[in-house]
Design a protein around this motif. Structure first.
Motif, mmCIF file in Angstrom:
data_model
loop_
_atom_site.group_PDB
_atom_site.id
_atom_site.type_symbol
_atom_site.label_atom_id
_atom_site.label_comp_id
_atom_site.label_asym_id
_atom_site.label_seq_id
_atom_site.Cartn_x
_atom_site.Cartn_y
_atom_site.Cartn_z
ATOM 1 N N PHE A 255 -22.904 -16.988 6.651
ATOM 2 C CA PHE A 255 -22.351 -17.258 5.412
ATOM 3 C C PHE A 255 -21.777 -18.819 5.939
ATOM 4 O O PHE A 255 -21.248 -19.113 6.881
ATOM 5 N N TRP A 256 -22.048 -19.916 4.884
ATOM 6 C CA TRP A 256 -21.741 -21.161 5.212
ATOM 7 C C TRP A 256 -22.201 -21.759 6.353
ATOM 8 O O TRP A 256 -21.422 -22.703 7.088
ATOM 9 N N SER A 257 -23.220 -21.378 6.833
ATOM 10 C CA SER A 257 -23.670 -22.032 8.041
ATOM 11 C C SER A 257 -22.642 -22.078 9.335
ATOM 12 O O SER A 257 -22.566 -23.142 10.033
ATOM 13 N N MET A 258 -21.937 -20.980 9.621
ATOM 14 C CA MET A 258 -20.818 -21.025 10.544
ATOM 15 C C MET A 258 -21.128 -20.491 11.995
ATOM 16 O O MET A 258 -20.529 -20.052 12.686
#
Ligand SMILES: [Zn+2]
Ligand SMILES: [Zn+2]
Ligand SMILES: [Zn+2]
Lengths: 644, 644, 644
Positions: free
Chosen positions: C181-184
């Motif tokens: 999620f969200w390139s975390m």
């Protein structure tokens, strides 16, 4: 006298002569200039541009205006900040307080202090003996924008030196502060930090020392300028413009170094910005609470030893800096002016001559609008000038009630409110209001000032009582009212041996066994009044005078000494002050809401702050020489008494 | 058309075909993907993993879905931040805004801008001509989480360059900003700082320049991506998804560079997060205030020159990000969808397809639950798809009322509210509500857009009026309503020569002599309405039209021009707008609370936002083709009119 | 037993013998000392000054007092901080939390941990076998002043190590947290940052891991001291003093390493500082809410496996640290003491012996005033000692109701309230109040503790349910009440597969389809009760038991299992708990407002927290052996029952 604040640097030179002529035509005779003009006086390091200022002073002086010249040290130019980045203050969170507005300097920075002296000397050398220059203002509103305290490296180093000078040895400091508590002991002054950013609250004694130090830095900064001005501008008054409801430094200490205490009177801005009730905010939205201006008049008259004081900035219309900025009721600018005169002001100077259409204060009214048309304030100033001419010299205010206020009282109570929002300043204000509602005249004086001639002395809240004041009170022959927390702390923020009221125990034979702060809504009710916020529980040889229904004592009495053991809630303070005033032989009045009186010489001034008509009661004697007994909103009546 | 937002990277590849099939079965034909997938597209610097995305696009495309592909620049991966730490923005307090969520970049950082172009190019090279890819989204919600302004070194350097380009010489800047005030003059652009962390407020002209600069940086950042997409993906629409009630950058400027203005519609989240009254929060807790969605529909339709706009994220159920997150009433998802269509949306796309059980938005509803069962939104989407099919193509919205809104109006009023909370955005919203309550259709347009064909033009609050707009208004033949503070500032945040309304003085022959902001509770009451918050006091040749009981003028009139000299309080705005609309020849309706109308072609849509039944008044003509005149909560009625 | 906290280092040595004698005369037999004395024990690095402490312990021991010795690690001296500046914690904003008060250390700093062990060893070597020393306290109030979490470099490094140990690989971490999620996503543990200062909220799984880590650091810090004390001071109890309403670390985990759970009981300070209603703040201003002390007694009794617990700091009068600090009603100090005894406290120790007139706590009452005169608390302590002597040993509290509380429940709900202010701690408190108002006795226990012997088990809000607890509940034979959000999250902060209630689905055959949080004022009303703040919407095989007028289900039932699908609003919780208690065969009482009961052995204690008289209802059986059925404010009645 009347005057105004003027910024020739803001306007084309061609406008200056006409501006000067219009000032004189409006009845003004003083003009303050220059206090923010550093970037025009010294546009580059060491290069001075005097021409414009020479011409401006010439134009103003030739028009017959006396010039009050400000030192421009509140606004050092960007080039100076860039050369000396350490001069910037740090806030309590450690953030820099940067260039881009004003007051961007730390009072403890030696380099900046030298620069301030340098520019002061340059200005004073050039204009110190100029015939048009009749007075000086040092800097501008010291401390405004929370700028007294700084948590910079410069402040830390200076604080350590200040501590070494005050305590001598670090062991003495440790003992004075009780640093054995929580292992806060230091081994040298170089271990002492500033009291910010601690995990939980720092030692209140640490904070008090830091507040004293910070105040002393302002005093020293100001004194350095005063010394230059005294040497280079003989015979001129030196003044500083203090800011209302501002207690971060000791105004009494700064006032001791200058000739005239100035203050900046913004009744509407103050009403909106400070802790007034929602009801007062509405009732007085366009007049200001009726005691705001008077409180400061009486404070600054008492602030300077010989009572010389000016209103150097008088609100002339809406301002820009409060959360809401309504316009004064028609008549208020005149009323404020006359009230200042009634309280003994030598000068009321309006801020500012013309509204400037740019930058931060573009919404701050002037006597003129930006397009040079008359703003309402100008007509009222003209009217006030006529009134003053008609009245002639006002006599000295009478000596009836002395209210003792000390800046360290506010430091102590705000460092340690114990109940949220407790502040000695506001305790003083509420006592003052109670006295004013009885029609009494009040002098607000520092501890140590003579009490001779007063019939009644009120100490609203003085946690730290100097020994000399305790002795004065013991000898004083009038009535005395002493308020909560008084005498509850030593000079080093400790509970005194033998408990509160400490050195007051000779006049108050009692012992405060414990204190309570009360949450909102918790109250002990008496006959029309209530004990709120605070209770000093006491035991001893005093007699209960006012007692709540549940037996809690609100006021203790011992001969001429009364002790108010709770917050001066207005209804309770009214009962108490009335009793004390009557015992002191003073005449009290039943004034309608919003009406206030003040005496000066043989005259009684009446001011209607209410937003509806009121009548001055018949108990106020004398014949109206200006106005009439029935006062519309913002109206003034001046009575000439056969006998005072 | 309907669509949804989908994250194939969140789900096992085996689920993709079934997801795509269910989307199509529900009536969806568009799917937005990829906008947060950088770490999956480029898991390590320079190593791209296209396989999964190739397959995802193939699966979706084969199912018949048109893919809207997002550039992943809102979520740079950690490895990039670690390589380029200066790309991080600093907040107004100087704190870094670090990796760990999204939008962790400064728009002014040249290195990051190059990286954004690089990844955009990589994605566009691979998919720019892919037949399933029908459109692009640049980045995601520019500015969300207060991310437009940055106080970093990169921003400071870029701001200085921007200033040099705008002003040419530093003297011009000093004059434009009035820097002679408080010695704020600079000697070079390199002396200019960002306006944060000043001791008191910075020069409002300084702030306005910084806000303009910050907006321009967003425009430039977006344009760099658009240029890449245009060159590598011919024939595809480029869109950005704007966020509601968001004014930190100029949406009109960004919209000028793209094909379609998208926006993200979260009526319940917005109700809870913005300045709605406690009464509205309760009455509309599960519906959203009835003008939230419509205001933005009309804003974004007007935002893009040719009126193309999408709802790219539609709330499908409870969200996670407001302080309180109730569920929509049954029917609201359908209602919101149909209202968007009535306002001319080409696409309504739900956010998101399936609720993701992890990370920040795990409590954000989707059309599916995390276990893939149907959430209530899915059924409503299906119903909306059927409704849309039944209605067929909606005609263009009518041109009746033009409401002019400019982003710099909100910058000016929030930089200098003068009365706490004054904001041009909310003045516009309250005017919009007043118009909608009369059943009127509104276009929200930027200054400079043609006014041809409108019967009524409303300028709720435009402090800075471009000359061209003033000229347009002078020539305009319809009725005009101009709101408070309009024309009160120049482009450089100065009071105009001759005072407000400045360049509007040809149509408004008056002069604003002074302004007041009023504290809460202070009001001048008229016949069922009140003047609150603000008063423009004026003099001149206009005629008072609405006057409070105490004589204060609320509305001035001069022929077809009306000036509202106070806040558009709803009751007052209702009276004013009704008069103006009637004078403009428009039919107005008495709508019950919560009912709203919109026309499209030959149809009138009625939407019941109330939480109880309402009846569409008989003044609304036509025959129901969907629904009925008596509308339950969240119900919709579509009338087919014989004549429009 | 009774005791007090004493600081010999604050007072002249000559006062010590008299203080000790007065303690004994007042009925005290324990004295806690030393926990803030590091600067006196080791005034300079490596130089120890044992003399004063040797003598203090000798004086106290010779008087017959058992000494509880504190390790001084909560207040490292300035010289240590100056040598090891990295030991300072950083707050969530990145600011240092500096020397000048207490708790100025980061739990993760290895250097400071070694120093803490060193000073602990030094003290333990000297006094570990001293006959007067009967117990140890580790440090003081871990976590007070928000000091558990630190965002320092030391914390970051330790967090990375902790993550590596927990997850093994960074891919496992990425999957566990849903970092797609969200390139975390991270590529190594060294890329993981602390979760503060992110642009918008960090991943809740990231926060939960950080909260777990931070708690573990406290556990490890404490354990290091415990190991030293066990080895050097055999046979002595090791205790820590926990702070009320404090959930930043897992008290159950720390308690597992020590012998006795101590807690610091400040009912008035807690009332004013925590989320009590305005009505409760007034009604109980001088008594404290009637469940504050009892809740913690029951929590700390359950906190330590074998139920040993002490009140180590008991409020004896007004304190200094809350926003408002009223004095307890006369009698409250005795009441608090007896209530602790009734709940099974082995010791009640008053804080502090004598009020210290300096430093931060100068307004904190003691049993003596600063001038050594008796404060009211002393007489009440003396009375309590007499009461206790009269009552004799209290038997064990009965096992009737088990309320399960877990610290991670509060972490999860405060990380993700979803509705502002939602907290599992306060859900537990409100359930506890509902049970207490029925006159029931409650044990507050951690998940995993045996449920044997309880008739009713309540889980107010446990988002993460360990499998073992689910299995326990399935086997449990009593009644069960399970509250909102229980089972709604996995150990890694994800929505469980198959949705909530996750592992509870065997006992709760339902599925939570979606949740809502409600804004203030939005409620679904039932018969005298209301659903507020939260709704778990569910479907499945359970039966609605309590249903709001509009059909929303508040309580579901399935045999002996009840599910409360909303906030435990007091009226609703009262109905629910009464039903469950009756089904469990428990006797319930209708108690007047403010009256509370507790059983111990064969006795029933009744406590009147109301500020007016109340009568113990006849349903409470037994004969008064202390006091009477009619209880004035702050009075206590002890009934001796023929049968329990
Ligand atoms: Zn000023
Ligand atoms: Zn979004
Ligand atoms: Zn404590």
């Amino acid at each position: 006298r009347l005057g105004c604040c003027y910024y020739p640097e803001h306007w084309p030179e061609a406008m200056w002569p006409q501006d000067a002529a219009r000032m004189v035509a409006a009845g003004l005779s003083r003009v303050r200039i220059g206090e923010f003009a550093w970037s025009r006086i010294e546009p580059e390091p060491g290069r001075f541009d005097w021409g414009w200022l020479d011409r401006a002073i010439a134009v103003l002086g030739q028009a017959g205006l006396g010039v009050i010249l400000g030192t421009p040290t509140a606004t050092p130019p960007k080039w100076l900040v860039d050369r000396m980045p350490g001069m910037i203050a740090l806030d309590e969170q450690g953030r820099p307080r940067r260039f881009g507005s004003r007051r961007h300097y730390c009072f403890s920075h030696a380099g900046y202090r030298a620069e301030a002296v340098r520019i002061t000397r340059a200005v004073a050398e050039r204009y110190g003996r100029h015939p048009a220059v009749i007075a000086w203002q040092t800097d501008n509103e010291y401390g405004c924008h929370d700028s007294v305290v700084s948590f910079s490296e410069a402040a830390r180093a200076a604080f350590r030196r200040w501590l070494a000078a005050r305590y001598g040895t670090v062991d003495a400091l440790n003992r004075a502060w009780g640093n054995v508590f929580w292992s806060m002991e230091y081994r040298s002054f170089d271990e002492v930090e500033l009291p910010n950013l601690t995990v939980t609250e720092a030692n209140p004694a640490h904070w008090l020392a830091f507040r004293r130090f910070s105040s002393d830095q302002v005093v020293a900064f100001n004194r350095a300028q005063v010394e230059v001005l005294r040497s280079l501008s003989p015979g001129r008054d030196v003044m500083h413009n203090f800011m209302g409801f501002f207690t971060q430094f000791d105004h009494h200490d700064v006032a001791a170094d200058i000739d005239v205490a100035g203050w900046d009177s913004y009744p509407l801005g103050f009403l909106d910005s400070f802790r007034f009730s929602a009801a007062d905010r509405l009732a007085y939205a366009r007049q200001g609470h009726p005691d705001i201006a008077a409180f400061h008049h009486d404070l600054y008259r008492g602030c300077h030893p010989d009572g010389r004081w000016w209103v150097i900035e008088q609100q002339p219309g809406p301002v820009n800096w409060s959360a809401h900025n309504p316009a004064p009721l028609p008549g208020m600018v005149r009323l404020w002016t006359l009230e200042a005169m009634a309280h003994g002001a030598e000068l009321v100077s309006y801020f500012r001559w013309r509204q400037f259409p740019q930058a931060q204060e573009q919404n701050h009214a002037g006597l003129l609008r930006p397009d040079s048309s008359d703003a309402p304030g100008l007509g009222e100033a003209r009217q006030a000038a006529a009134d003053i001419a008609q009245i002639g010299p006002t006599g000295a205010p009478p000596r009836t009630v002395a209210l003792v206020f000390a800046y360290d009282a506010d430091w102590i109570t705000t460092i340690q409110p114990q109940g949220r929002g407790f502040s000695a300043l506001w305790a003083a204000f509420d006592c003052y209001t109670a006295l004013r509602r009885l029609g009494l005249d009040v002098d607000i004086i520092p501890p140590g000032r003579s009490l001779d001639g007063y019939a009644l002395c009120v100490l609203p809240c003085l946690p730290h009582i100097p020994d000399a004041l305790a002795q004065q009170l013991a000898r004083f022959t009038g009535q005395v009212v002493i308020g909560p927390r008084s005498g509850s702390r030593t000079a080093e923020f400790a509970i005194p041996e033998g408990l509160a009221p400490g050195v007051l125990r000779d006049v108050l034979p009692m012992r405060v066994t414990h204190v309570e702060s009360l949450p909102p809504g918790l109250a002990h009710r008496g006959d029309g009044w209530a004990m709120t916020r605070w209770i000093d529980h006491a035991e001893g040889a005093m007699t209960p005078e006012l007692v709540a229904e549940d037996g809690t004592v609100a006021v203790w009495r011992h001969g001429k000494y009364r002790y108010l053991a709770t917050w001066p809630e207005l209804a309770l303070a009214a009962v108490l002050m009335r009793r004390a005033a009557i015992d002191a032989g003073l005449a009290v009045h039943d004034l309608p809401e919003g009406l206030r009186l003040h005496r000066a010489g043989s005259r009684t001034f009446a001011f209607n702050y209410a937003n509806r008509p009121v009548e001055v009661p018949q108990s106020v004697e004398g014949n109206p020489v200006i106005g009439q007994r029935n006062l519309g909103p913002a109206e003034v009546c001046v009575f000439e008494a056969s006998s005072i």
